[in-house]
Motif scaffolding. Sequence first.
Motif, short mmCIF file in Angstrom:
data_model
loop_
_atom_site.label_atom_id
_atom_site.label_comp_id
_atom_site.label_asym_id
_atom_site.label_seq_id
_atom_site.Cartn_x
_atom_site.Cartn_y
_atom_site.Cartn_z
N GLN A 1 0.86 -1.18 0.00
CA GLN A 1 0.00 0.00 0.00
C GLN A 1 0.90 1.23 0.00
O GLN A 1 2.05 1.17 0.45
N MET A 2 0.41 2.36 -0.50
CA MET A 2 1.26 3.56 -0.52
C MET A 2 1.70 3.92 0.89
O MET A 2 0.98 3.70 1.87
N LEU A 3 2.92 4.40 0.98
CA LEU A 3 3.44 4.77 2.31
C LEU A 3 4.22 6.07 2.21
O LEU A 3 4.81 6.38 1.16
N PHE A 4 4.19 6.81 3.28
CA PHE A 4 4.83 8.14 3.31
C PHE A 4 5.96 8.19 4.33
O PHE A 4 6.61 9.22 4.48
N ASP A 5 6.14 7.07 5.05
CA ASP A 5 7.18 7.01 6.08
C ASP A 5 7.96 5.71 5.84
O ASP A 5 7.45 4.61 6.09
N ASN A 6 9.19 5.87 5.33
CA ASN A 6 9.97 4.68 4.96
C ASN A 6 10.19 3.72 6.12
O ASN A 6 10.33 2.53 5.93
N GLY B 1 5.20 0.92 -2.44
CA GLY B 1 4.31 1.78 -3.23
C GLY B 1 4.40 3.22 -2.73
O GLY B 1 4.37 3.46 -1.53
N LEU B 2 4.53 4.15 -3.68
CA LEU B 2 4.70 5.56 -3.30
C LEU B 2 3.70 6.44 -4.05
O LEU B 2 3.31 6.13 -5.17
N GLU C 1 8.99 16.94 -3.26
CA GLU C 1 10.27 16.88 -2.54
C GLU C 1 10.26 15.76 -1.50
O GLU C 1 11.23 15.02 -1.35
N TRP C 2 9.12 15.60 -0.82
CA TRP C 2 9.01 14.53 0.18
C TRP C 2 9.19 13.17 -0.49
O TRP C 2 9.94 12.31 -0.02
N CYS C 3 8.53 13.00 -1.62
CA CYS C 3 8.58 11.72 -2.33
C CYS C 3 9.99 11.47 -2.90
O CYS C 3 10.46 10.33 -2.92
N VAL C 4 10.66 12.54 -3.35
CA VAL C 4 12.03 12.38 -3.86
C VAL C 4 12.94 11.88 -2.73
O VAL C 4 13.72 10.93 -2.92
N GLN C 5 12.82 12.50 -1.55
CA GLN C 5 13.67 12.09 -0.43
C GLN C 5 13.39 10.65 -0.02
O GLN C 5 14.30 9.87 0.25
N GLN C 6 12.09 10.31 0.02
CA GLN C 6 11.70 8.93 0.34
C GLN C 6 12.30 7.96 -0.69
O GLN C 6 12.88 6.93 -0.33
N SER C 7 12.17 8.33 -1.96
CA SER C 7 12.65 7.45 -3.04
C SER C 7 14.17 7.27 -2.94
O SER C 7 14.69 6.16 -3.10
N LYS C 8 14.88 8.38 -2.66
CA LYS C 8 16.36 8.31 -2.59
C LYS C 8 16.78 7.34 -1.49
O LYS C 8 17.69 6.53 -1.67
N TYR D 1 1.97 5.25 -7.54
CA TYR D 1 0.52 5.28 -7.78
C TYR D 1 0.16 6.58 -8.48
O TYR D 1 0.37 7.66 -7.92
N SER D 2 -0.41 6.48 -9.69
CA SER D 2 -0.69 7.73 -10.41
C SER D 2 -2.06 8.31 -10.06
O SER D 2 -2.27 9.51 -10.16
N MET D 3 -3.01 7.47 -9.68
CA MET D 3 -4.38 7.90 -9.41
C MET D 3 -4.88 8.85 -10.52
O MET D 3 -5.51 9.87 -10.26
#
Length: 318
Positions: free
Chosen positions: A211-216, A238-239, A282-289, A302-304
């Motif tokens: 499921q999408m997550l915002f906290d690694n 999933g992001l 920016e949040w998602c970039v940092q999470q992805s990195k 997730y494109s929604m």
Amino acid sequence: MKVTEHITNGNGKTQFSLEIIPPLKGENLQSIFNNIDPLMEFKPPFIDVTYHREEYVYKEMENGLLKKKIVRKRPGTVGICAAIQNKYNVDAIPHILCGGFTKEDTENFLIDMDFLGIDNVMALRGDAVKNETYFKPEKEGNSYASELVSQIQDLNNGIYLDDGLQNTSTTDFCIGVAGYPEKHMEAPSLDSDIHFLKKKVKNGATYIVTQMLFDNQKYFNFVDQCRAEGITVPIIPGLKPLGTKKQLNLIPHRFKVDLPDDLIKEVLKFSDSKKVREVGVEWCVQQSKELIKKEVPFLHYYSMGKSNTIKDVAKQLF
Ligand SMILES: Cc1cc2nc3c(=O)[nH]c(=O)nc-3n(C[C@H](O)[C@H](O)[C@H](O)COP(=O)(O)OP(=O)(O)OC[C@H]3O[C@@H](n4cnc5c(N)ncnc54)[C@H](O)[C@@H]3O)c2cc1C
């Protein structure tokens, strides 16, 4: 090609993938292509297409009474998968549900997928029909995703529902299932949810998408807990880049996930929608990195229905 093969071919390098939703009934396929086109430069080896079951809507009649009607607002999963494979030459992954499907419907759906040259399917239970409290399987349907996985695996072994069939051919689907780092909303505990996740893997699933997550940290803890339980298959995070202020409430409500306080505080600083979007990206970039550093096999976005924020993220990473 199977998702597991794409992972092997990645040789430890994190790859980009995405999930799209079919357009609303009445819209055409071009809206899907408009969503995917800007993301093709990041070379997704596969694209997931969600499945949307029927729902009840109430229409007011001339006499003022309400008429209950069953509609499917976003049909087209199968056709979109075929169109994606045809146009982009990448693997399209249809989502398939227990909800709304008898086992016979499921078998026929899988036969169509096999004939279309689709190598992967994402097996899900689906939610309760809107306005109903509990999920109800069809009378002759699967009740849990683990049962659906078993049915797909049976077909992979040439076992059809009609045991009178002779010399049946086998399918070779790679089966993905859903995982919930913050637990599934109905599960009494994360332990219990992981117990049933293990059952999906035991029955034949070979990869998990979260499921999408915002906290690694929630992803890392979840992976540790799954590994401790003996789940060894790849777990793809999933992001979703937050795109609007409204999503601060919409995402937790719809997907039953928490947003980190630091992200909420940062978003609330701005009323300008462009700034809010920048914060989300920016949040998602940092999470992805951070996830790339940990060598996750894929980052699944997730494109929604919208690709612009994903493009802003991906161009900084892939
Ligand atoms: C990556 C991803 C993609 C998704 N795509 C779609 C989509 O395309 N269309 C759509 O409608 N929805 C989709 N969903 C949402 C999903 O359908 C819902 O979250 C649904 O409520 C649960 O589906 P599941 O496959 O996880 O169910 P399951 O794995 O069956 O689990 C459902 C619940 O039952 C529990 N459980 C499982 N087995 C048992 C058992 N034997 N006994 C008792 N309890 C059990 C689990 O702990 C969980 O709480 C997606 C979700 C994710 C994470």
